[in-house]
Design a protein around this motif. Structure first.
Motif, PDB file in Angstrom:
ATOM      1  N   ASP A  12       0.846  -1.194   0.000  1.00 32.41           N
ATOM      2  CA  ASP A  12       0.000   0.000   0.000  1.00 32.41           C
ATOM      3  C   ASP A  12       0.883   1.246   0.000  1.00 32.41           C
ATOM      4  O   ASP A  12       2.071   1.191   0.314  1.00 32.41           O
ATOM      5  CB  ASP A  12      -0.882  -0.012   1.250  1.00 32.41           C
ATOM      6  CG  ASP A  12      -2.083   0.918   1.139  1.00 32.41           C
ATOM      7  OD1 ASP A  12      -2.228   1.592   0.099  1.00 32.41           O
ATOM      8  OD2 ASP A  12      -2.868   0.980   2.104  1.00 32.41           O
ATOM      9  N   SER A  13       0.312   2.370  -0.352  1.00 34.55           N
ATOM     10  CA  SER A  13       1.062   3.618  -0.284  1.00 34.55           C
ATOM     11  C   SER A  13       1.442   3.913   1.157  1.00 34.55           C
ATOM     12  O   SER A  13       0.764   3.497   2.104  1.00 34.55           O
ATOM     13  CB  SER A  13       0.212   4.767  -0.834  1.00 34.55           C
ATOM     14  OG  SER A  13      -0.921   4.982  -0.005  1.00 34.55           O
ATOM     15  N   PHE A  14       2.545   4.605   1.345  1.00 35.37           N
ATOM     16  CA  PHE A  14       2.860   5.195   2.633  1.00 35.37           C
ATOM     17  C   PHE A  14       2.211   6.576   2.587  1.00 35.37           C
ATOM     18  O   PHE A  14       2.735   7.497   1.974  1.00 35.37           O
ATOM     19  CB  PHE A  14       4.371   5.300   2.829  1.00 35.37           C
ATOM     20  CG  PHE A  14       5.049   3.988   3.153  1.00 35.37           C
ATOM     21  CD1 PHE A  14       4.398   2.768   2.992  1.00 35.37           C
ATOM     22  CD2 PHE A  14       6.350   3.968   3.627  1.00 35.37           C
ATOM     23  CE1 PHE A  14       5.022   1.561   3.292  1.00 35.37           C
ATOM     24  CE2 PHE A  14       6.987   2.776   3.927  1.00 35.37           C
ATOM     25  CZ  PHE A  14       6.330   1.567   3.766  1.00 35.37           C
ATOM     26  N   LYS A  15       1.049   6.692   3.180  1.00 35.98           N
ATOM     27  CA  LYS A  15       0.159   7.826   2.959  1.00 35.98           C
ATOM     28  C   LYS A  15       0.856   9.165   3.160  1.00 35.98           C
ATOM     29  O   LYS A  15       1.527   9.383   4.160  1.00 35.98           O
ATOM     30  CB  LYS A  15      -1.073   7.715   3.855  1.00 35.98           C
ATOM     31  CG  LYS A  15      -1.994   6.577   3.438  1.00 35.98           C
ATOM     32  CD  LYS A  15      -3.190   6.446   4.317  1.00 35.98           C
ATOM     33  CE  LYS A  15      -4.142   5.382   3.824  1.00 35.98           C
ATOM     34  NZ  LYS A  15      -3.519   4.054   3.722  1.00 35.98           N
ATOM     35  N   GLU A 296       2.457  -1.186   4.623  1.00 36.73           N
ATOM     36  CA  GLU A 296       1.804   0.111   4.593  1.00 36.73           C
ATOM     37  C   GLU A 296       2.520   1.022   5.567  1.00 36.73           C
ATOM     38  O   GLU A 296       3.399   0.578   6.321  1.00 36.73           O
ATOM     39  CB  GLU A 296       0.320   0.000   4.924  1.00 36.73           C
ATOM     40  CG  GLU A 296      -0.019  -0.655   6.244  1.00 36.73           C
ATOM     41  CD  GLU A 296      -1.518  -0.879   6.386  1.00 36.73           C
ATOM     42  OE1 GLU A 296      -2.296  -0.284   5.623  1.00 36.73           O
ATOM     43  OE2 GLU A 296      -1.909  -1.664   7.265  1.00 36.73           O
ATOM     44  N   GLY A 297       2.171   2.295   5.555  1.00 34.88           N
ATOM     45  CA  GLY A 297       2.889   3.270   6.357  1.00 34.88           C
ATOM     46  C   GLY A 297       2.868   2.971   7.838  1.00 34.88           C
ATOM     47  O   GLY A 297       3.860   3.185   8.540  1.00 34.88           O
ATOM     48  N   LYS A 298       1.738   2.460   8.339  1.00 34.01           N
ATOM     49  CA  LYS A 298       1.624   2.158   9.761  1.00 34.01           C
ATOM     50  C   LYS A 298       0.860   0.864   9.956  1.00 34.01           C
ATOM     51  O   LYS A 298      -0.205   0.663   9.369  1.00 34.01           O
ATOM     52  CB  LYS A 298       0.904   3.305  10.487  1.00 34.01           C
ATOM     53  CG  LYS A 298       0.833   3.134  12.002  1.00 34.01           C
ATOM     54  CD  LYS A 298       0.171   4.344  12.656  1.00 34.01           C
ATOM     55  CE  LYS A 298       0.145   4.208  14.169  1.00 34.01           C
ATOM     56  NZ  LYS A 298      -0.507   5.375  14.829  1.00 34.01           N
ATOM     57  N   LYS A 307      -8.192  -3.505   7.125  1.00 34.47           N
ATOM     58  CA  LYS A 307      -7.120  -2.879   6.375  1.00 34.47           C
ATOM     59  C   LYS A 307      -6.545  -3.837   5.332  1.00 34.47           C
ATOM     60  O   LYS A 307      -6.805  -5.038   5.321  1.00 34.47           O
ATOM     61  CB  LYS A 307      -6.014  -2.408   7.327  1.00 34.47           C
ATOM     62  CG  LYS A 307      -6.412  -1.243   8.224  1.00 34.47           C
ATOM     63  CD  LYS A 307      -6.369   0.060   7.471  1.00 34.47           C
ATOM     64  CE  LYS A 307      -6.531   1.250   8.413  1.00 34.47           C
ATOM     65  NZ  LYS A 307      -6.385   2.527   7.732  1.00 34.47           N
ATOM     66  N   LEU A 308      -5.700  -3.256   4.480  1.00 37.63           N
ATOM     67  CA  LEU A 308      -5.184  -3.990   3.328  1.00 37.63           C
ATOM     68  C   LEU A 308      -4.402  -5.231   3.714  1.00 37.63           C
ATOM     69  O   LEU A 308      -4.591  -6.302   3.137  1.00 37.63           O
ATOM     70  CB  LEU A 308      -4.309  -3.041   2.503  1.00 37.63           C
ATOM     71  CG  LEU A 308      -3.707  -3.608   1.216  1.00 37.63           C
ATOM     72  CD1 LEU A 308      -3.766  -2.565   0.112  1.00 37.63           C
ATOM     73  CD2 LEU A 308      -2.266  -4.020   1.442  1.00 37.63           C
ATOM     74  N   ILE A 309      -3.505  -5.117   4.681  1.00 39.79           N
ATOM     75  CA  ILE A 309      -2.645  -6.256   5.019  1.00 39.79           C
ATOM     76  C   ILE A 309      -3.467  -7.436   5.501  1.00 39.79           C
ATOM     77  O   ILE A 309      -3.170  -8.591   5.180  1.00 39.79           O
ATOM     78  CB  ILE A 309      -1.594  -5.839   6.057  1.00 39.79           C
ATOM     79  CG1 ILE A 309      -0.604  -4.864   5.426  1.00 39.79           C
ATOM     80  CG2 ILE A 309      -0.849  -7.059   6.599  1.00 39.79           C
ATOM     81  CD1 ILE A 309       0.496  -4.403   6.340  1.00 39.79           C
ATOM     82  N   GLU A 310      -4.506  -7.176   6.262  1.00 37.18           N
ATOM     83  CA  GLU A 310      -5.354  -8.278   6.728  1.00 37.18           C
ATOM     84  C   GLU A 310      -5.929  -9.052   5.540  1.00 37.18           C
ATOM     85  O   GLU A 310      -5.940 -10.286   5.529  1.00 37.18           O
ATOM     86  CB  GLU A 310      -6.499  -7.751   7.594  1.00 37.18           C
ATOM     87  CG  GLU A 310      -7.377  -8.869   8.145  1.00 37.18           C
ATOM     88  CD  GLU A 310      -8.632  -8.342   8.818  1.00 37.18           C
ATOM     89  OE1 GLU A 310      -9.146  -9.038   9.702  1.00 37.18           O
ATOM     90  OE2 GLU A 310      -9.112  -7.267   8.430  1.00 37.18           O
ATOM     91  N   GLY A 311      -6.384  -8.327   4.515  1.00 38.40           N
ATOM     92  CA  GLY A 311      -6.943  -8.992   3.335  1.00 38.40           C
ATOM     93  C   GLY A 311      -5.912  -9.800   2.576  1.00 38.40           C
ATOM     94  O   GLY A 311      -6.205 -10.891   2.061  1.00 38.40           O
ATOM     95  N   CYS A 330       5.415   0.455  13.415  1.00 40.84           N
ATOM     96  CA  CYS A 330       4.781  -0.767  13.917  1.00 40.84           C
ATOM     97  C   CYS A 330       4.791  -0.739  15.443  1.00 40.84           C
ATOM     98  O   CYS A 330       5.342  -1.609  16.097  1.00 40.84           O
ATOM     99  CB  CYS A 330       5.505  -2.010  13.395  1.00 40.84           C
ATOM    100  SG  CYS A 330       4.620  -3.547  13.712  1.00 40.84           S
ATOM    101  N   ALA A 331       4.170   0.289  15.999  1.00 38.60           N
ATOM    102  CA  ALA A 331       4.230   0.509  17.439  1.00 38.60           C
ATOM    103  C   ALA A 331       3.245  -0.357  18.215  1.00 38.60           C
ATOM    104  O   ALA A 331       3.427  -0.595  19.399  1.00 38.60           O
ATOM    105  CB  ALA A 331       3.964   1.983  17.743  1.00 38.60           C
TER     106      ALA A 331
END
Length: 387
Positions: A12-15, A296-298, A307-311, A330-331
């Motif tokens: 994904d983009s790093f917004k 992704e950015g966070k 969110k995208l990563i879950e999919g 990744c806090a």
């Protein structure tokens, strides 16, 4: 065999920093430095926010339409969307007109930011004879519950004196009358589908204000005021339409825009990544892959809210394809990050860095390249020791 790997790059983009397309190019180049013969499949991806049009247009075709519209603080901005003439379809991302990258994150701005420009993009598409809109609503700068968008489409929201309310979530609590009698009639012949990256409720602890307004610059006091405004709007809607938007998953997306799209535009709220995977035939592409690189950015607790990563992890798990994720932040831990396909999450930062530097595109691309080099070297070493 080491160079014969198939690696799918779907980041994904790093917004507000680097687009999905740019990241894909950087990552592919870094992979080929270590595995020059690897087959690399780059898939620009988005879950409804920035990059939504970039991800879909290569598949759906069409042309880019650019409009001069009102940005989140009523400044004029140039925003584009994809127009597919053959099917009378528009692919619109609200971030292009009302996105957080268009607004300085300063105290108070989110209180008066508006989605009016997103409505103007929809109007332009309707005037072209649009019959279907795929609207992505991630990456918003707003918390106005989509009222600005609806005003651009002919809806009216008046206070107790009969005056149109002003821009922003700060004025939601003033709504005393909702008038849909002058809504744009072209909406009746257009089907709208909304791609959202979250399933949050409209108000409350997990609502639009408490979950997302802080990252748009809101203080604790402002978050409470915004939440009160969303509650008030929900009560007014309940009285007029007999609908409880709090029961609609995703109504809190994009500062409450999701709920307004669902009620006033009769638009289903769909998972952005699920819609994207279907259109891009994502599962078929990754079926025989040796590795997926995503990110992704966070990556945080919101990741498991659609969110995208879950999919991507859901698809990877079906075909037992390992996944590596990269991120700038990744806090927080997420249940989604414990899924079996995920080998590791790598931060692109090798030392503490200021937000200003982290959001610099050149810095991000350089450190993404370095991170991917390290990942590929680890994989190369592992393959040598196992052969």
């Amino acid at each position: 065999m080491m160079n014969k790997m198939k690696i799918v790059v779907a980041v994904d983009s790093f917004k507000g920093c680097v687009s999905s397309v740019e990241l894909g190019e950087v990552i592919a180049d870094a992979i080929q430095d270590i595995f020059p013969k690897a087959k690399i499949v780059k898939i620009p991806v988005a879950d409804g926010g920035e990059g939504w049009v970039d991800a879909l247009q290569p598949v759906l075709g069409g042309e880019r339409i650019t409009c001069l519209v009102h940005g989140p603080l009523r400044n004029q901005v140039r925003a584009s969307y994809a127009w597919i003439e053959d099917t009378k379809t528009a692919v619109i991302e609200m971030a292009a007109a009302s996105g957080i990258s268009l607004m300085q994150i300063q105290e108070g701005n989110v209180m008066r930011s508006t989605t009016f420009g997103t409505g103007e993009l929809i109007v332009d598409a309707l005037n072209r004879g649009c019959e279907k809109i795929c609207l992505g609503i991630g990456g918003s700068a707003t918390n106005d519950a989509g009222i600005g968008m609806l005003q651009a489409l002919g809806f009216h929201f008046r206070d107790k004196e009969g005056q149109e309310i002003k821009d922003g979530g700060a004025h939601l609590k003033e709504i005393a009358d909702i008038d849909d009698s002058m809504a744009n009639p072209l909406l009746l012949s257009c089907k709208i589908e909304v791609a959202t990256d979250v399933r949050n409720q409209l108000y409350g602890k997990y609502g639009a204000a408490y979950m997302f307004a802080r990252q748009k610059g809101a203080t604790d006091e402002q978050i409470a005021l915004l939440d009160d405004g969303l509650r008030h709007l929900a009560n007014e809607i309940r009285k007029k339409y007999g609908v409880d938007l709090q029961d609609c998953p995703g109504s809190g997306a994009a500062g409450g825009l999701g709920g307004s799209c669902h009620l006033f535009l009769h638009a289903p709220l769909l998972s952005g990544i699920s819609m994207l995977k279907r259109i891009l035939h994502f599962d078929e592409t990754i079926r025989d892959a040796d590795l997926i690189i995503t990110g992704e950015g966070k990556i945080d607790a919101q990741t498991e809210q659609g969110k995208l990563i879950e999919g991507i992890l859901e698809s990877a798990e079906k075909y037992n394809v390992p996944v590596v994720a990269i991120t700038g932040n990744c806090a927080e831990q997420s249940e989604a990050m414990k899924k079996n396909p995920l080998l590791a999450i790598f931060s692109i930062h090798d030392a503490p860095v200021s937000l200003e530097q982290a959001m610099n595109a050149g810095y991000a691309c350089c450190h993404v390249r370095q991170t991917i080099h390290s990942v590929m070297k680890l994989i190369s070493f592992g393959r040598k020791t196992c052969s």
